[in-house]
Write a protein that holds these residues in place. Structure first.
Motif, short mmCIF file in Angstrom:
data_model
loop_
_atom_site.label_atom_id
_atom_site.label_comp_id
_atom_site.label_asym_id
_atom_site.label_seq_id
_atom_site.Cartn_x
_atom_site.Cartn_y
_atom_site.Cartn_z
N MET A 1 -2.18 -0.85 -2.52
CA MET A 1 -1.40 -1.00 -3.75
C MET A 1 -2.26 -1.60 -4.85
O MET A 1 -2.12 -1.24 -6.03
CB MET A 1 -0.17 -1.88 -3.50
N GLY A 2 -3.15 -2.51 -4.48
CA GLY A 2 -4.04 -3.10 -5.47
C GLY A 2 -4.97 -2.09 -6.09
O GLY A 2 -5.31 -2.17 -7.28
N ASN A 3 -5.39 -1.09 -5.27
CA ASN A 3 -6.25 -0.03 -5.79
C ASN A 3 -5.58 0.77 -6.90
O ASN A 3 -6.26 1.30 -7.78
CB ASN A 3 -6.64 0.94 -4.66
N TRP B 1 -6.93 -18.88 -2.09
CA TRP B 1 -7.84 -18.30 -1.10
C TRP B 1 -8.60 -19.39 -0.35
O TRP B 1 -8.64 -19.41 0.89
CB TRP B 1 -8.83 -17.35 -1.77
N LEU B 2 -9.17 -20.34 -1.06
CA LEU B 2 -9.94 -21.40 -0.42
C LEU B 2 -9.04 -22.39 0.30
O LEU B 2 -9.46 -23.06 1.25
CB LEU B 2 -10.79 -22.14 -1.46
N ALA C 1 -1.41 -10.50 1.13
CA ALA C 1 -1.01 -10.43 -0.27
C ALA C 1 -2.15 -10.88 -1.19
O ALA C 1 -2.38 -10.29 -2.25
CB ALA C 1 0.23 -11.29 -0.50
N LEU C 2 -2.88 -11.91 -0.77
CA LEU C 2 -4.04 -12.36 -1.55
C LEU C 2 -5.12 -11.28 -1.60
O LEU C 2 -5.75 -11.07 -2.64
CB LEU C 2 -4.62 -13.64 -0.94
N LEU C 3 -5.34 -10.60 -0.49
CA LEU C 3 -6.33 -9.52 -0.47
C LEU C 3 -5.92 -8.39 -1.41
O LEU C 3 -6.76 -7.85 -2.14
CB LEU C 3 -6.50 -8.98 0.95
N ALA C 4 -4.63 -8.04 -1.40
CA ALA C 4 -4.15 -7.00 -2.31
C ALA C 4 -4.30 -7.44 -3.76
O ALA C 4 -4.70 -6.64 -4.63
CB ALA C 4 -2.69 -6.66 -2.00
N LEU C 5 -4.01 -8.71 -4.03
CA LEU C 5 -4.18 -9.22 -5.39
C LEU C 5 -5.64 -9.26 -5.78
O LEU C 5 -6.00 -8.98 -6.93
CB LEU C 5 -3.57 -10.63 -5.48
N GLY C 6 -6.52 -9.58 -4.82
CA GLY C 6 -7.95 -9.57 -5.10
C GLY C 6 -8.45 -8.18 -5.47
O GLY C 6 -9.26 -8.03 -6.40
N VAL C 7 -7.96 -7.15 -4.76
CA VAL C 7 -8.32 -5.78 -5.11
C VAL C 7 -7.82 -5.45 -6.52
O VAL C 7 -8.54 -4.85 -7.32
CB VAL C 7 -7.72 -4.78 -4.09
N ILE D 1 -7.27 -7.51 -9.04
CA ILE D 1 -8.09 -8.21 -10.03
C ILE D 1 -9.44 -7.52 -10.18
O ILE D 1 -9.97 -7.40 -11.30
CB ILE D 1 -8.27 -9.68 -9.63
N SER D 2 -10.01 -7.07 -9.08
CA SER D 2 -11.31 -6.40 -9.17
C SER D 2 -11.21 -5.13 -10.02
O SER D 2 -12.11 -4.82 -10.81
CB SER D 2 -11.84 -6.06 -7.77
N PHE D 3 -10.10 -4.39 -9.88
CA PHE D 3 -9.93 -3.18 -10.68
C PHE D 3 -9.65 -3.49 -12.14
O PHE D 3 -10.10 -2.76 -13.03
CB PHE D 3 -8.83 -2.31 -10.08
N VAL D 4 -8.92 -4.58 -12.40
CA VAL D 4 -8.72 -4.98 -13.79
C VAL D 4 -10.05 -5.30 -14.44
O VAL D 4 -10.35 -4.87 -15.57
CB VAL D 4 -7.77 -6.20 -13.88
N ASP D 5 -10.91 -6.05 -13.74
CA ASP D 5 -12.19 -6.45 -14.31
C ASP D 5 -13.14 -5.27 -14.48
O ASP D 5 -13.97 -5.26 -15.39
CB ASP D 5 -12.84 -7.52 -13.42
N ARG D 6 -13.02 -4.26 -13.60
CA ARG D 6 -13.95 -3.13 -13.73
C ARG D 6 -13.47 -2.08 -14.73
O ARG D 6 -14.28 -1.38 -15.33
CB ARG D 6 -14.21 -2.50 -12.37
N THR D 7 -12.14 -1.97 -14.91
CA THR D 7 -11.62 -0.90 -15.78
C THR D 7 -11.31 -1.35 -17.20
O THR D 7 -11.15 -0.51 -18.08
CB THR D 7 -10.33 -0.29 -15.18
N SER D 8 -11.27 -2.65 -17.44
CA SER D 8 -10.99 -3.12 -18.81
C SER D 8 -12.09 -2.70 -19.78
O SER D 8 -11.87 -2.65 -20.99
CB SER D 8 -10.83 -4.65 -18.82
#
Length: 218
Positions: free
Chosen positions: A149-151, A189-190, A19-25, A27-34
């Motif tokens: 799903m994160g994608n 994550w940590l 679930a953390l990995l999916a959320l990380g994906v 977040i990465s798309f939010v940061d790249r597409t905003s």
């Protein structure tokens, strides 16, 4: 906790990390597409005196470094494990996203987009590696489906989230908020993800043997 024997985490922890990995994906798309919202914002365009070519440079910069670093980041994940390379890369792209709210020159925007693309290149290689090492083959399809799903939700959320911040605050606040809020992901994550750093030659040999065995089976 160091796991030199690379024992799999328990069932609940495996799905929690997925679930953390999916959320990380996501977040990465939010940061790249905003960025798409800011490139349509008149204040942002005036601030940097952008023409259509400039906007193209900003859009393209991310994908240059993202594409170029896919293979190197895959090697990093194989060589140093998933936990720490992912964490460092995640922190780097979130900070670079936040810094975009403070820059005043087009060149700085392009450089930060290059940094974000380089750092986000870890996401897919590291995620697939973690799934392969921690889920049985019979569960790989489901695990990858959840990751994917994160994608899809990331781009769906990135533009409207960015637009909301711009309308209610400013493009500067949008970058700072999305970058800094994303850093919260690092806490679980940590805390919960085991270190999978290959700490010695023997453990690296075991990993290599598992990879060869999986390749032969496929």
């Amino acid at each position: 906790m160091e796991t030199s024997n690379h024992a799999r985490p328990g069932l609940t922890q495996r799905w929690a990390v997925l679930a953390l990995l999916a959320l990380g994906v996501l977040i990465s798309f939010v940061d790249r597409t905003s960025i798409s919202s800011t490139l349509a914002d008149a204040d942002f365009i005036r601030h940097f005196a952008l023409n259509d070519v400039d906007r193209g440079w900003i859009n393209a910069a991310f994908f240059w470094s993202y594409g170029a670093f896919q293979v190197p980041m895959g090697w990093v994940a194989d060589r140093y494990g998933v936990k720490w390379p992912y964490a460092l890369s995640f922190a780097l792209w979130c900070v670079a996203t936040a810094l975009m709210g403070a820059v005043t020159a087009l060149a700085s925007i392009v450089v930060l987009r290059l940094v974000i693309g380089m750092a986000e290149a870890i996401v897919i290689p590291a995620s697939y590696r973690w799934i392969r090492n921690n889920f049985d083959e019979s569960q790989n399809g489901l695990a990858v489906g959840i990751l994917a799903m994160g994608n899809k939700f990331g781009p769906a959320l990135g533009a409207p989230v960015g637009a909301w911040f711009i309308v209610h605050y400013s493009w500067q606040v949008m970058f700072i908020a999305t970058g800094l809020v994303g850093l919260l992901w690092l806490v679980p994550w940590l805390t919960f993800v085991r270190s999978d750093f290959p700490s010695n030659r023997k453990s690296r040999s075991r990993i290599a043997a598992r990879v060869r065995s999986a390749s032969a089976a496929s």
